[in-house]
Every structure is written in C-alpha cells, then in structure tokens.
Design a protein around this motif. Sequence first.
Motif, PDB file in Angstrom:
ATOM      1  N   TYR A 185      16.143 -11.518 -12.781  1.00  0.00           N
ATOM      2  CA  TYR A 185      17.353 -11.990 -13.466  1.00  0.00           C
ATOM      3  C   TYR A 185      18.070 -13.079 -12.687  1.00  0.00           C
ATOM      4  N   ALA A 186      17.889 -13.076 -11.377  1.00  0.00           N
ATOM      5  CA  ALA A 186      18.546 -14.092 -10.541  1.00  0.00           C
ATOM      6  C   ALA A 186      17.870 -15.457 -10.665  1.00  0.00           C
ATOM      7  N   ASP A 187      16.705 -15.493 -11.306  1.00  0.00           N
ATOM      8  CA  ASP A 187      15.966 -16.749 -11.457  1.00  0.00           C
ATOM      9  C   ASP A 187      16.697 -17.637 -12.470  1.00  0.00           C
ATOM     10  N   LYS A 188      17.186 -18.788 -11.978  1.00  0.00           N
ATOM     11  CA  LYS A 188      17.989 -19.638 -12.873  1.00  0.00           C
ATOM     12  C   LYS A 188      17.129 -20.540 -13.748  1.00  0.00           C
ATOM     13  N   LYS A 189      15.838 -20.706 -13.348  1.00  0.00           N
ATOM     14  CA  LYS A 189      14.998 -21.643 -14.094  1.00  0.00           C
ATOM     15  C   LYS A 189      14.439 -21.040 -15.377  1.00  0.00           C
ATOM     16  N   ALA A 190      14.222 -19.737 -15.391  1.00  0.00           N
ATOM     17  CA  ALA A 190      13.618 -19.099 -16.572  1.00  0.00           C
ATOM     18  C   ALA A 190      14.683 -18.863 -17.637  1.00  0.00           C
ATOM     19  N   ASP A 191      14.228 -18.821 -18.918  1.00  0.00           N
ATOM     20  CA  ASP A 191      15.191 -18.586 -19.990  1.00  0.00           C
ATOM     21  C   ASP A 191      15.493 -17.093 -20.120  1.00  0.00           C
ATOM     22  N   ALA A 192      16.549 -16.771 -20.875  1.00  0.00           N
ATOM     23  CA  ALA A 192      17.059 -15.391 -20.941  1.00  0.00           C
ATOM     24  C   ALA A 192      16.030 -14.422 -21.529  1.00  0.00           C
ATOM     25  N   GLU A 193      15.320 -14.875 -22.555  1.00  0.00           N
ATOM     26  CA  GLU A 193      14.334 -14.007 -23.219  1.00  0.00           C
ATOM     27  C   GLU A 193      13.200 -13.634 -22.262  1.00  0.00           C
ATOM     28  N   THR A 194      12.734 -14.646 -21.547  1.00  0.00           N
ATOM     29  CA  THR A 194      11.653 -14.420 -20.577  1.00  0.00           C
ATOM     30  C   THR A 194      12.100 -13.443 -19.508  1.00  0.00           C
ATOM     31  N   LYS A 195      13.304 -13.673 -19.010  1.00  0.00           N
ATOM     32  CA  LYS A 195      13.817 -12.822 -17.932  1.00  0.00           C
ATOM     33  C   LYS A 195      13.947 -11.376 -18.415  1.00  0.00           C
TER      34      LYS A 195
ATOM     35  N   LEU B 196      12.115  -8.588   0.721  1.00  0.00           N
ATOM     36  CA  LEU B 196      11.712  -9.971   1.029  1.00  0.00           C
ATOM     37  C   LEU B 196      10.479 -10.427   0.244  1.00  0.00           C
ATOM     38  N   ILE B 197       9.633  -9.464  -0.169  1.00  0.00           N
ATOM     39  CA  ILE B 197       8.360  -9.832  -0.811  1.00  0.00           C
ATOM     40  C   ILE B 197       8.552 -10.741  -2.021  1.00  0.00           C
ATOM     41  N   PRO B 198       9.450 -10.420  -2.977  1.00  0.00           N
ATOM     42  CA  PRO B 198       9.603 -11.342  -4.113  1.00  0.00           C
ATOM     43  C   PRO B 198      10.048 -12.739  -3.668  1.00  0.00           C
ATOM     44  N   ALA B 199      10.920 -12.791  -2.679  1.00  0.00           N
ATOM     45  CA  ALA B 199      11.410 -14.091  -2.201  1.00  0.00           C
ATOM     46  C   ALA B 199      10.268 -14.900  -1.573  1.00  0.00           C
ATOM     47  N   VAL B 200       9.432 -14.239  -0.782  1.00  0.00           N
ATOM     48  CA  VAL B 200       8.302 -14.927  -0.143  1.00  0.00           C
ATOM     49  C   VAL B 200       7.295 -15.372  -1.210  1.00  0.00           C
ATOM     50  N   CYS B 201       7.074 -14.530  -2.211  1.00  0.00           N
ATOM     51  CA  CYS B 201       6.163 -14.893  -3.301  1.00  0.00           C
ATOM     52  C   CYS B 201       6.675 -16.147  -4.025  1.00  0.00           C
ATOM     53  N   ASN B 202       7.997 -16.214  -4.236  1.00  0.00           N
ATOM     54  CA  ASN B 202       8.578 -17.380  -4.907  1.00  0.00           C
ATOM     55  C   ASN B 202       8.363 -18.666  -4.114  1.00  0.00           C
ATOM     56  N   ILE B 203       8.155 -18.515  -2.803  1.00  0.00           N
ATOM     57  CA  ILE B 203       7.940 -19.699  -1.964  1.00  0.00           C
ATOM     58  C   ILE B 203       6.461 -20.076  -1.915  1.00  0.00           C
ATOM     59  N   ILE B 204       5.590 -19.089  -1.711  1.00  0.00           N
ATOM     60  CA  ILE B 204       4.176 -19.425  -1.472  1.00  0.00           C
ATOM     61  C   ILE B 204       3.356 -19.587  -2.745  1.00  0.00           C
TER      62      ILE B 204
END
Lengths: 232, 171
Positions: A43-53, B112-120
């Motif tokens: 949910y903290a991902d700002k790039k994805a749209d609401a439905e996807t999240k 930390l795993i999701p954060a590291v995945c988002n990077i690599i």
Amino acid sequence: MSIIKSMGHVLENKRFARIATGATATVLIMTGIKAVARPAFIYADKKADAETKKYTATKEFLYQILCLGITFVMLPIFKAGGFKLAEKYIQKDAIAAKILEEASTSKGSKINAFKDKGKSILDRLKKAKEIIKANDTKEPQKTEDAKKTAAQLEPVANAINAGNGGEELGALIGSVLGLTIIAPLMSHHILHPIMKALGMEKKPSSIGTPNEIFLADAKVETEKGKKVRLNG
Amino acid sequence: MKAPNFEDILKSIGENNNTPTIAMCLIAIFKGIFRPMFTMMDKKSDPETKKYAAIREGLTEVAALPLYAVTPFLAAKLAHYLGKQLKNEVSVNPRRMEATSKFIGLGVATLLIPAVCNIIQPPIMAAYKKRQESKKAQLGNTNITNPVTQVSQPLQTTFKSNFNRGMKVGG
C-alpha cells in the motif's frame, strides 16, 4: 543512558529470551509480521494504482494467514514427533529418564515440562563450567568441586540436549515443509475461492505480462467474431 | 574423525542457540528451490509468464537468505556492546541478551526483505525483459505471421511501472 538501560531490560527479559530461543515461536511471529508488513509495503507503493494495490495486498495478506494456519497446525505435530524420536536417547541416562517420566505425568505439555525441569541441570552444568574456566587459584577446592559436578552432570545434559534437539528438529522440518511445500500448493485451491467471495476474482488489467493481456483481449475479440487485433 | 550419528546431531541442535536463525535461513533456501519449481510446473500459465514469475520468486529468496543469515549476528554484536555499557548498572545475562537481540534481528530482516527486493528486482527484471524483447524482435523479423510477437511490444510500455516492482506476492 536511560534509553540504553530500558533497551537492556527488554533484551534481558526472561520471557522474551525464552520465546527467542525457540524455532516455533520465531516462525510463527515472523509469519505474523509478514502478514502485516507486506500488505503495508504494498500500500505504501506510490507508483501502483489503487486497484492493483488492493488486489495484491489482499492476496498477500490471505497467503500469510494461510501460512500461519498451516504452521499452527503442523508444528505441534512435528515437534511431538521429533521429541518422540529423541526419547530413546533421553532414556540412556537415568536422571534424564526420571525427568522425562515426571514430565509425562505433569499437567501441561510433556515437552515444555521436560524442558523446564531439564533447564535447572543445564544451568548447574553451565555454572560449573564457568568456575572451571575461571580457575580461581585462591579457591582451588571450588574448582575441584565444579569439576566433579561437571563430570556428573555432563551425561545428563547430553540426554536433555538430545531431547531439546529432537523437539527443535521436528519444528525445523515442520516449518520448512509447511511453508515451502504445503502452503504454495494449498494457496492455489484456497485463495482463489476467497478472492472470488471478496469480489476480487480477476486481476486488475494493470497486472500481467503483455502476453497475458493480449491473449485475454484476443479471446474477447474472437468470441465476438471479430479478427484478432494486431496493434493495441 | 568419527561421522556424527543421529544422537550427536540432536545434541548439537539442542545446545545451539541459533535454531531460529537456522529455521528462517532453511525456509528461505527451500522456498527459493520449491516456489520457482511449482511455478514452472503450472500447466495453466504460458511459458514466458511462468519463467518471469519463477525468476522473481528466486530473486526474493536470494534477497532474503543473506538478510536472515547476517542481521541476527549484527544485532547480537550490538547487544554485546550494549551489555558492556550496562555491566556496572544492571546485572546482565549475556546469553539472554544475545538470544533476544538475534530474534529482534530476524524481525528487522523480515521487514527489510520487501525493501531490498524493491531495490534489486527492478534492474534485474528490466534486463531480463530487455533480453526477451530483443529475442522476440529477432523472431519477429524472421517470422512476420506470429501475432503474439508483434503485439507484445506496443503493450509493454503500459505495464512498465508495475512490471518490475517488489517481491513476488505470496513469498
């Protein structure tokens, strides 16, 4: 300094330490953390749209809850099995066998009772070894007594450690089997009906590889009797 | 040297304070093996989708394993330092502090795993996607009648932002 003191008290806490040394509690608590943290990250991902999240976070949450359920069911069974395998090694020592017998007749869990009763022996052996290691020349008798105690308690401690090891090995095998084989296999059959019941059966159109979307669109077009679109 | 028998193995596991760390590392290793395997065995998905998903799943566990292996020990070092600071003020049980700090280290690693995945994952999956695109372009030049190859390129830009993000769901 007071913050460091508070941190020290937390780290020193007997109950925390007891939970922290077991594989069972660790696996359960880490799965619980994943169930909360991973959807939160999604949910903290700002790039994805609401439905996807919403879709992804819900599916992730349900999957982790499934893992938690599987672990809750499987771990006690495998722990008991592992302890049972270790019982013949516990029986090799008379004192350890007596502790096992007392644990079997106690009210709560046999394994926990065995661990609690065995802990005092392990602590005594540890203290004796520390005295031997310190080798205080001012009190040679103390070191000699510690050596005798260590010699008496070593075989008992070995038997108790074998029992504890059996339980931990069972927990390791149960958690690996449950989380790496059973959970992925079951998720295909369980998550889909639940997502359907929640009205989130289909992935939002923004999810998927180009091939998936093309093939889905192509199916729609051919069902309508039109030619397959070639460009967008 | 005598080969360890089952009793010796049980004893060493019983004495070992690192079974929580070992459990999380083993889970990461076996997930890295079995999850891509199950994905590739799925008969309903097309080969490209399966391959993509399997690589992402493998990468998630590649990120998880070193975090689970290293973070608890770093946490224990920190606790050891803390213990030294507190030695004169509070009675310190080093074994207890070590056990609790390793457990907290595992919790931190899990976060930390999701954060590291988002990077690599994004650069690796982008490189994989680029490789697949160039393969398809080559095939497209030699096989004009294949509609799948032709269409996949215009659609890709729509999904660029979602494609490479983060770890595989259900990891």
